[in-house]
Design an enzyme around this catalytic site. Structure first.
Site, short mmCIF file in Angstrom:
data_model
loop_
_atom_site.label_atom_id
_atom_site.label_comp_id
_atom_site.label_asym_id
_atom_site.label_seq_id
_atom_site.Cartn_x
_atom_site.Cartn_y
_atom_site.Cartn_z
N ARG A 116 0.78 -1.26 0.14
CA ARG A 116 0.17 0.30 0.40
C ARG A 116 1.03 1.38 0.23
NH1 ARG A 116 -2.27 1.73 4.65
NH2 ARG A 116 -2.29 -0.69 4.87
N TYR B 154 -15.72 16.60 -16.17
CA TYR B 154 -16.23 14.88 -16.16
C TYR B 154 -17.30 14.71 -15.56
CZ TYR B 154 -15.50 10.59 -15.34
OH TYR B 154 -16.13 9.02 -14.84
C1 LIG Z 1 -12.63 8.86 -16.95
C2 LIG Z 1 -12.69 10.10 -16.55
C3 LIG Z 1 -12.24 10.46 -15.33
C4 LIG Z 1 -12.23 9.40 -14.38
O1 LIG Z 1 -11.32 8.06 -14.17
P1 LIG Z 1 -11.54 6.79 -13.95
O2 LIG Z 1 -10.90 6.54 -14.13
O3 LIG Z 1 -12.90 6.30 -14.10
O4 LIG Z 1 -11.86 6.96 -11.86
C5 LIG Z 1 -12.03 11.78 -14.82
N1 LIG Z 1 -11.52 12.73 -15.86
C6 LIG Z 1 -11.84 12.79 -17.69
C7 LIG Z 1 -11.79 13.17 -18.30
C8 LIG Z 1 -12.51 11.41 -17.74
O5 LIG Z 1 -13.13 10.86 -19.34
#
Ligand SMILES: *Cc1c(COP(=O)(O)O)cnc(C)c1O
Length: 372
Positions: free
Chosen positions: A47, A99
């Site tokens: 970890r 996002y």
């Molecule tokens: C998918 C995405 C995230 C989040 O990532 P995860 O790996 O799904 O937690 C953040 N920012 C953007 C622009 C994304 O496309």
């Protein structure tokens, strides 16, 4: 050295114990230490850090010309860790097109952590300046943004932020370091969901932060990751490392395909508007040309009519797959408003494409028949 070469060789030291060219995956959760718990081999418990994750971090830092990188279990875990470095009472500015899960984070979690936030249109620097408060510690940029492919001027925003001693984070997931290098434009932190283009094959979840010189939050981030347990698994770190070897080649193909599709869609009567930063008609095309090498594999477009017309198009494609996420070799289509759900600001007639690496003629033919 050019980035195509860095992508192949970064974090690729030959395994000293076997001579293996492909990096080993170290799955061990624990590492030999001395009788008084002295670290002997550089690792003690999974970890905290593990050798496969360290290789990935070394490579990610090199690709963005950063001083260091911190890998996480997901893009969300990486973004949340940055927010958690802020002292209670801090204020964060988020962009209006973002996002969607970060919008949920701001609405549902920041108040509980005694953090304030404001949403601004980052395309208007005057609005950003006005939104800055004495306690503003972080300005969040996503460029190109999801799902409207808005472009924010990283250099201009960084200057505004630094005049007020706020940090700038750039979510560079859509562009990747092959196309856009935010630290070189003045940003302090680069965020990736490595689940997307880095992994590149829709089969691994991960996130990462890359930090510029002597960023004081580096140690805090390591501590947050260790205590809250958002480390990358060795296997996932290995898959992301493997993915980045071909990232430059893939980004070129994603981009040429997306550019061809964007141009073709502009001429289709059933299409109301196309959002792709490589189009001369894109509102921030000039900024995109300045800060991006090319324009990436993501685009969105509005279908004439409303939600029914848009989902009808999504139901008629044969090659594009209806699915969320992005950055894989296969092309995906998604009605973004229904995918994002409750906190969505996407237009009801908006479809988002993650353009894969198939032949562009086949992709265009598929979209044109669906739009007939
Ligand atoms: C998918 C995405 C995230 C989040 O990532 P995860 O790996 O799904 O937690 C953040 N920012 C953007 C622009 C994304 O496309």
């Amino acid at each position: 050295m050019k980035i195509e070469t860095t992508a192949v060789h970064a974090g690729a030291d030959i395994d000293p114990s076997t001579g293996a060219i492909a990096p080993p995956i170290h799955l061990s959760t624990t590492f030999e230490h001395g009788p008084a718990s002295e670290e002997i081999h550089g690792y003690s418990y999974i970890r905290e850090k593990n050798p496969t994750q360290s290789r990935l971090e070394e490579a990610l830092a090199q690709l963005d010309s950063g001083e260091g990188a911190v890998a996480f279990a997901s893009g969300m875990a990486a973004g949340v860790a940055v927010v958690q470095t802020l002292p209670p009472g801090s204020h964060v500015i988020f962009p209006d097109d973002i996002y969607v899960t970060f919008r949920r984070l701001a609405r549902d979690f920041l108040p509980n952590w005694n953090l304030q936030s404001t949403v601004v249109n980052m395309q208007d620097p005057a609005k950003l300046s006005k939104a800055i408060r004495p306690n503003t510690k972080l300005i969040w940029v996503e460029t190109p943004s999801n799902p409207l492919l808005k472009i924010s001027d990283i250099r201009a925003i960084s200057e505004i932020a630094h005049a007020s001693k706020a940090m700038v984070l750039v979510d560079n997931t859509f562009a990747t370091p092959i196309i856009q290098r935010p630290l070189e434009l003045g940003a302090d932190i680069v965020l990736y969901s490595t689940t997307k283009y880095f992994g590149g094959h829709s089969d691994v979840q991960g996130g990462a932060l890359v930090l510029g010189n002597k960023n004081p939050i580096f140690d805090k981030l390591l501590r947050i990751r260790q205590v809250l347990g958002s480390v990358s698994s060795p296997f996932n770190a290995w898959l992301v490392l493997r993915g980045l070897r071909t990232l430059p080649c893939r980004m070129e193909r994603h981009t040429s395909n997306a550019a061809a599709i964007a141009t073709a869609l502009e001429d289709v009567p059933a299409v109301e508007e196309v959002f792709y930063p490589g189009l001369p008609t894109h509102k921030e095309h000039e900024i995109a040309k300045r800060q991006m090498r090319y324009f990436g594999g993501m685009l969105s477009f509005q279908v004439r009519g409303g939600q029914d017309q848009a989902t009808m198009v999504a139901s008629k494609v044969k090659l594009f797959l209806n699915a969320t996420s992005l950055g894989g070799t296969e092309s995906l289509i998604e009605h973004r408003a229904s995918s994002e759900g409750e906190f969505s600001t996407a237009q009801p007639n908006l479809l988002r494409l993650s353009v894969g690496i198939e032949h562009p003629d086949d992709l265009i033919e598929d979209l044109l028949q669906a739009l007939k």
